[in-house]
Scaffold this motif. Structure first.
Motif, mmCIF file in Angstrom:
data_model
loop_
_atom_site.group_PDB
_atom_site.id
_atom_site.type_symbol
_atom_site.label_atom_id
_atom_site.label_comp_id
_atom_site.label_asym_id
_atom_site.label_seq_id
_atom_site.Cartn_x
_atom_site.Cartn_y
_atom_site.Cartn_z
ATOM 1 N N TYR A 1 5.293 -8.919 -11.024
ATOM 2 C CA TYR A 1 4.102 -8.452 -11.864
ATOM 3 C C TYR A 1 3.239 -7.519 -10.859
ATOM 4 O O TYR A 1 3.153 -7.920 -9.498
ATOM 5 C CB TYR A 1 3.386 -9.396 -12.350
ATOM 6 N N TRP A 2 2.663 -6.565 -11.329
ATOM 7 C CA TRP A 2 1.899 -5.650 -10.295
ATOM 8 C C TRP A 2 0.511 -5.117 -10.996
ATOM 9 O O TRP A 2 0.360 -5.031 -12.128
ATOM 10 C CB TRP A 2 2.564 -4.223 -10.128
ATOM 11 N N GLY A 3 -0.398 -5.167 -9.875
ATOM 12 C CA GLY A 3 -1.750 -4.738 -10.417
ATOM 13 C C GLY A 3 -1.836 -3.159 -10.624
ATOM 14 O O GLY A 3 -0.979 -2.503 -10.016
ATOM 15 N N GLN A 4 -2.807 -2.561 -10.836
ATOM 16 C CA GLN A 4 -3.022 -1.221 -11.068
ATOM 17 C C GLN A 4 -3.104 -0.361 -9.718
ATOM 18 O O GLN A 4 -3.263 0.632 -9.789
ATOM 19 C CB GLN A 4 -4.058 -0.995 -12.036
ATOM 20 N N GLY A 5 -3.621 -0.853 -8.536
ATOM 21 C CA GLY A 5 -4.057 -0.540 -7.320
ATOM 22 C C GLY A 5 -5.464 0.107 -7.309
ATOM 23 O O GLY A 5 -6.465 0.001 -8.375
ATOM 24 N N THR A 6 -6.005 -0.248 -5.996
ATOM 25 C CA THR A 6 -7.408 0.109 -5.794
ATOM 26 C C THR A 6 -7.262 0.897 -4.294
ATOM 27 O O THR A 6 -6.453 0.712 -3.285
ATOM 28 C CB THR A 6 -8.378 -1.270 -5.343
ATOM 29 N N LEU A 7 -8.068 2.036 -4.497
ATOM 30 C CA LEU A 7 -8.031 3.193 -3.238
ATOM 31 C C LEU A 7 -9.084 2.626 -2.234
ATOM 32 O O LEU A 7 -10.159 2.353 -2.332
ATOM 33 C CB LEU A 7 -8.332 4.472 -4.005
ATOM 34 N N VAL A 8 -8.152 2.626 -0.976
ATOM 35 C CA VAL A 8 -8.989 2.561 0.208
ATOM 36 C C VAL A 8 -8.905 3.737 1.162
ATOM 37 O O VAL A 8 -8.034 4.124 1.412
ATOM 38 C CB VAL A 8 -8.444 1.255 1.090
ATOM 39 N N THR A 9 -10.142 4.439 1.358
ATOM 40 C CA THR A 9 -10.150 5.387 2.094
ATOM 41 C C THR A 9 -10.867 5.243 3.515
ATOM 42 O O THR A 9 -12.183 4.695 3.265
ATOM 43 C CB THR A 9 -10.865 6.699 1.446
ATOM 44 N N VAL A 10 -10.400 5.590 4.567
ATOM 45 C CA VAL A 10 -10.984 5.138 5.999
ATOM 46 C C VAL A 10 -11.214 6.567 6.713
ATOM 47 O O VAL A 10 -10.181 7.333 7.042
ATOM 48 C CB VAL A 10 -9.926 4.415 6.761
ATOM 49 N N SER A 11 -12.494 6.868 6.845
ATOM 50 C CA SER A 11 -12.821 8.184 7.324
ATOM 51 C C SER A 11 -12.838 8.268 8.698
ATOM 52 O O SER A 11 -13.212 7.043 9.560
ATOM 53 C CB SER A 11 -14.018 8.828 6.784
ATOM 54 N N SER A 12 -12.294 9.322 9.517
ATOM 55 C CA SER A 12 -12.494 9.252 10.888
ATOM 56 C C SER A 12 -13.787 9.712 11.593
ATOM 57 O O SER A 12 -14.453 10.259 10.891
ATOM 58 C CB SER A 12 -11.387 10.134 11.687
ATOM 59 N N THR B 1 -5.523 4.617 5.217
ATOM 60 C CA THR B 1 -5.943 4.907 3.957
ATOM 61 C C THR B 1 -4.835 4.887 3.014
ATOM 62 O O THR B 1 -3.590 5.369 3.436
ATOM 63 C CB THR B 1 -6.357 6.346 4.237
ATOM 64 N N ALA B 2 -4.881 4.403 1.796
ATOM 65 C CA ALA B 2 -4.055 4.251 0.917
ATOM 66 C C ALA B 2 -4.441 3.530 -0.493
ATOM 67 O O ALA B 2 -5.464 2.980 -0.357
ATOM 68 C CB ALA B 2 -2.777 3.113 1.374
ATOM 69 N N VAL B 3 -3.590 3.775 -1.386
ATOM 70 C CA VAL B 3 -4.023 2.873 -2.654
ATOM 71 C C VAL B 3 -3.239 1.415 -2.392
ATOM 72 O O VAL B 3 -2.046 1.318 -2.009
ATOM 73 C CB VAL B 3 -3.260 3.338 -4.058
ATOM 74 N N TYR B 4 -3.894 0.368 -2.623
ATOM 75 C CA TYR B 4 -3.384 -0.721 -2.363
ATOM 76 C C TYR B 4 -3.186 -1.567 -3.736
ATOM 77 O O TYR B 4 -4.075 -1.686 -4.565
ATOM 78 C CB TYR B 4 -4.719 -1.748 -1.446
ATOM 79 N N ARG C 1 0.763 -1.178 0.069
ATOM 80 C CA ARG C 1 0.006 0.116 0.015
ATOM 81 C C ARG C 1 0.866 1.254 -0.146
ATOM 82 O O ARG C 1 1.932 1.265 0.469
ATOM 83 C CB ARG C 1 -0.983 -0.055 1.117
ATOM 84 N N ARG C 2 0.128 2.372 -0.518
ATOM 85 C CA ARG C 2 1.040 3.574 -0.555
ATOM 86 C C ARG C 2 -0.118 4.692 -0.096
ATOM 87 O O ARG C 2 -0.749 4.976 -0.946
ATOM 88 C CB ARG C 2 1.507 3.892 -1.910
ATOM 89 N N ALA C 3 0.441 5.046 1.073
ATOM 90 C CA ALA C 3 -0.324 6.234 1.744
ATOM 91 C C ALA C 3 -0.141 7.646 1.119
ATOM 92 O O ALA C 3 1.016 7.445 0.433
ATOM 93 C CB ALA C 3 -0.279 6.187 3.050
ATOM 94 N N PRO C 4 -0.856 8.537 0.933
ATOM 95 C CA PRO C 4 -0.368 9.915 0.428
ATOM 96 C C PRO C 4 0.634 10.397 0.744
ATOM 97 O O PRO C 4 1.065 10.403 2.221
ATOM 98 C CB PRO C 4 -1.611 10.765 0.860
ATOM 99 N N GLY C 5 1.627 10.742 -0.090
ATOM 100 C CA GLY C 5 2.974 11.329 0.241
ATOM 101 C C GLY C 5 4.032 10.344 0.851
ATOM 102 O O GLY C 5 4.868 10.936 1.192
ATOM 103 N N LYS C 6 3.684 8.972 0.889
ATOM 104 C CA LYS C 6 4.485 8.018 1.401
ATOM 105 C C LYS C 6 4.941 7.112 0.495
ATOM 106 O O LYS C 6 4.496 6.933 -0.564
ATOM 107 C CB LYS C 6 4.021 7.532 2.938
ATOM 108 N N GLU C 7 6.106 6.477 0.874
ATOM 109 C CA GLU C 7 6.311 5.301 -0.217
ATOM 110 C C GLU C 7 5.544 3.998 -0.104
ATOM 111 O O GLU C 7 4.586 3.793 1.180
ATOM 112 C CB GLU C 7 7.969 4.864 0.452
#
Length: 123
Positions: free
Chosen positions: A112-123, A91-94, A38-44
């Motif tokens: 091999y890598w997939g294209q990613g799917t966005l998971v957003t967890v609201s507080s 919260t990240a693109v998985y 997973r890649r969180a916003p602004g992170k590796e």
């Protein structure tokens, strides 16, 4: 060609659950592993979990251990990541990834890598 298709992301409230999927196709060898990163916003991009499709062994990052469960349906060539007790920091693109060198947290060991799917967890 090997293809990975990640799906199932969405918006969920903190404490909720979500299941994302990774459909694999094109493999000529049954001996491979599927990992989730997973890649969180602004992170590796960071490793989350991995499963071996041959022996079913599973592995988890400490940050998700006890909350996430990885599983596979070999008949459908699909790997799932069940995510429970979600937190805003999840919260990240998985991304799902496939490799033949065994489960690892090292991105470069996956071919091999997939294209990613966005998971957003609201507080």
């Amino acid at each position: 060609d090997v293809q990975l298709q990640a799906s199932g992301g969405g918006l969920v409230q903190a404490g909720g659950s979500l299941r994302i999927s990774c459909a694999a196709s094109g493999f000529t060898d049954d001996d491979y592993v599927i990992g989730w990163f997973r890649r969180a916003p602004g992170k590796e991009r960071k490793w989350v979990s991995c499963i071996s499709t041959t022996d079913g062994n599973t592995y988890y990052a400490d940050s998700v251990k006890g909350r996430f469960t990885i599983s596979s349906d070999n008949a459908k060539n699909t790997v799932y990541l069940q995510m429970n007790s979600l937190k805003p920091e999840d919260t990240a693109v998985y991304y799902c990834a496939a490799g033949t060198l065994g489960c690892s947290g090292i991105k470069d060991l996956y071919d091999y890598w997939g294209q990613g799917t966005l998971v957003t967890v609201s507080s």
